[in-house]
Design an enzyme around this catalytic site. Structure first.
Site, PDB file in Angstrom:
ATOM      1  N   HIS A   1      -0.416   0.742 -10.296  1.00  0.00           N
ATOM      2  CA  HIS A   1      -1.241  -0.098  -9.421  1.00  0.00           C
ATOM      3  C   HIS A   1      -1.866  -1.256 -10.213  1.00  0.00           C
ATOM      4  O   HIS A   1      -3.074  -1.489 -10.165  1.00  0.00           O
ATOM      5  CB  HIS A   1      -2.337   0.734  -8.752  1.00  0.00           C
ATOM      6  CG  HIS A   1      -2.799   0.151  -7.444  1.00  0.00           C
ATOM      7  ND1 HIS A   1      -3.144   0.908  -6.358  1.00  0.00           N
ATOM      8  CD2 HIS A   1      -2.966  -1.143  -7.045  1.00  0.00           C
ATOM      9  CE1 HIS A   1      -3.517   0.138  -5.352  1.00  0.00           C
ATOM     10  NE2 HIS A   1      -3.416  -1.115  -5.751  1.00  0.00           N
TER      11      HIS A   1
ATOM     12  N   GLU B   1      -2.879   8.506  -5.606  1.00  0.00           N
ATOM     13  CA  GLU B   1      -3.043   7.897  -6.927  1.00  0.00           C
ATOM     14  C   GLU B   1      -4.183   8.571  -7.685  1.00  0.00           C
ATOM     15  O   GLU B   1      -5.231   8.841  -7.096  1.00  0.00           O
ATOM     16  CB  GLU B   1      -3.309   6.394  -6.787  1.00  0.00           C
ATOM     17  CG  GLU B   1      -2.146   5.635  -6.158  1.00  0.00           C
ATOM     18  CD  GLU B   1      -2.377   4.133  -6.075  1.00  0.00           C
ATOM     19  OE1 GLU B   1      -3.454   3.657  -6.511  1.00  0.00           O
ATOM     20  OE2 GLU B   1      -1.498   3.426  -5.578  1.00  0.00           O
TER      21      GLU B   1
ATOM     22  N   ARG C   1       0.846  -1.189   0.000  1.00  0.00           N
ATOM     23  CA  ARG C   1       0.000   0.000   0.000  1.00  0.00           C
ATOM     24  C   ARG C   1       0.883   1.240   0.000  1.00  0.00           C
ATOM     25  O   ARG C   1       1.888   1.304   0.707  1.00  0.00           O
ATOM     26  CB  ARG C   1      -0.935   0.008   1.225  1.00  0.00           C
ATOM     27  CG  ARG C   1      -2.135  -0.926   1.092  1.00  0.00           C
ATOM     28  CD  ARG C   1      -3.087  -0.422   0.024  1.00  0.00           C
ATOM     29  NE  ARG C   1      -4.286  -1.251  -0.123  1.00  0.00           N
ATOM     30  CZ  ARG C   1      -4.441  -2.181  -1.056  1.00  0.00           C
ATOM     31  NH1 ARG C   1      -3.436  -2.454  -1.882  1.00  0.00           N
ATOM     32  NH2 ARG C   1      -5.573  -2.854  -1.152  1.00  0.00           N
TER      33      ARG C   1
END
Length: 317
Positions: free
Chosen positions: A277, A258, A229
């Site tokens: 991601h 993000e 994370r």
């Protein structure tokens, strides 16, 4: 008749398998944007999740008893509300073991064999033989968060002839891990690593766990990979370490913010590999989630406890 509401597209085969496992349930499929009022509230089981359904799922008159999410991470779900409502939660842990492990080594090998520079030079049509090339054999990898992905990563690392160090809350041994440390021994573990891989879930205890002190503990020659994370890393501290030569490089799939802002300094660093991601993406994803769901669904319909990937609300994973 109790209802199962699927919020993801299902193949005909998947639908048939779900109906066979739960013949006393009505299976409904719907896209998030096409949900009729009350549809979520009436479902006993939710297959999938979106913040847009939260209000109905945790409403006082909601029928929801079990949510199977499509992801491994659950840090963005209303865990306290689920706990208070008595909703059981299962995740997709294990679905990502193969793709994320392969992604980790794609980044590490890209760095080891200087492929990130080669790709940039190819774009510029420039023949450049400069760069440092090394090998994984004999090097030490530190896997921070030894769950299913961590175990798979350790197994592959062993195939490359690497020494493996693991970090996990319990400190219990795990296959293919040579030395296991507890989380409170993280600094010591980091000091031994040539490659550091973060696979920790996001919890109050892991938020910003990789701070200035942790990066200072790493070797100047270390390569840091984050597929856990983004919020587990103090980004400014990592950037400072990279800029100062206190960290040789980084492979990053997740970020505190993000999408990563276009003006962020990480974009222009030639010792950083960035992916958006996507480490867990695979064409086998749905098959594996449905496999987990069906195992638990059979238990659920027989009034037995769910046994795969049940979230512990005290631990947040």
């Amino acid at each position: 008749m109790p209802k199962i509401l699927a919020l993801h597209e299902l193949t005909t085969e998947h639908k048939n398998m779900i109906q066979a496992a739960a013949p006393g349930f009505e299976l409904i499929t719907s896209k998030i944007g096409e949900l009729a009022p009350g549809m979520v509230r009436e479902a006993e089981i939710l297959l999938g999740w979106s913040s847009k359904v939260e209000g109905e799922a945790v409403a006082p008159d909601s029928h929801t008893k079990w949510v199977q999410v499509w992801s491994a991470g659950v840090d963005k779900l209303p865990l306290d509300a689920f706990r208070q409502k008595g909703i059981r939660l299962t995740n997709a842990s294990g679905v990502h073991s193969i793709p994320i492990t392969e992604h980790i080594f794609a980044m590490i090998l890209g760095f080891v064999r200087n492929l990130h520079h080669a790709v940039r030079q190819q774009t510029n049509r420039h023949w450049d033989t400069a760069g440092t090339f090394t090998e994984l054999a004999g090097k030490t990898i530190v896997i921070v968060g030894v769950g299913q992905i961590g175990r798979q990563t350790a197994q592959v690392a062993k195939a490359f002839g690497m020494r493996t160090i693991g970090v996990r809350n319990s400190g219990e041994p795990s296959p293919h891990i040579d030395v296991m440390y507890k989380v409170d021994e993280l600094t010591k573990a980091l000091s031994e690593g040539d490659y550091i891989v973060n696979i920790l879930p996001l919890t109050p205890l892991t938020t910003h766990i990789f701070d200035r002190d942790k990066f200072a503990a790493m070797k100047d020659s270390a390569f840091f990979v984050n597929v856990g994370r983004g919020q587990s890393v103090v980004t400014d501290a990592m950037v400072e370490a990279l800029q100062a030569g206190k960290l040789a490089g980084a492979g990053l799939d997740v970020f505190e913010k993000e999408p990563l802002p276009q003006d962020h300094p990480l974009w222009s660093m030639d010792n950083v590999i960035i992916t958006p991601h996507k480490a867990g993406d695979t064409d086998q994803y749905a098959e594996r989630v449905i496999d987990i769901f069906l195992d638990n669904l059979k238990a659920y319909t027989q009034s037995r406890p769910l046994h795969r990937n049940v979230i512990d609300y005290d631990k947040s994973y």
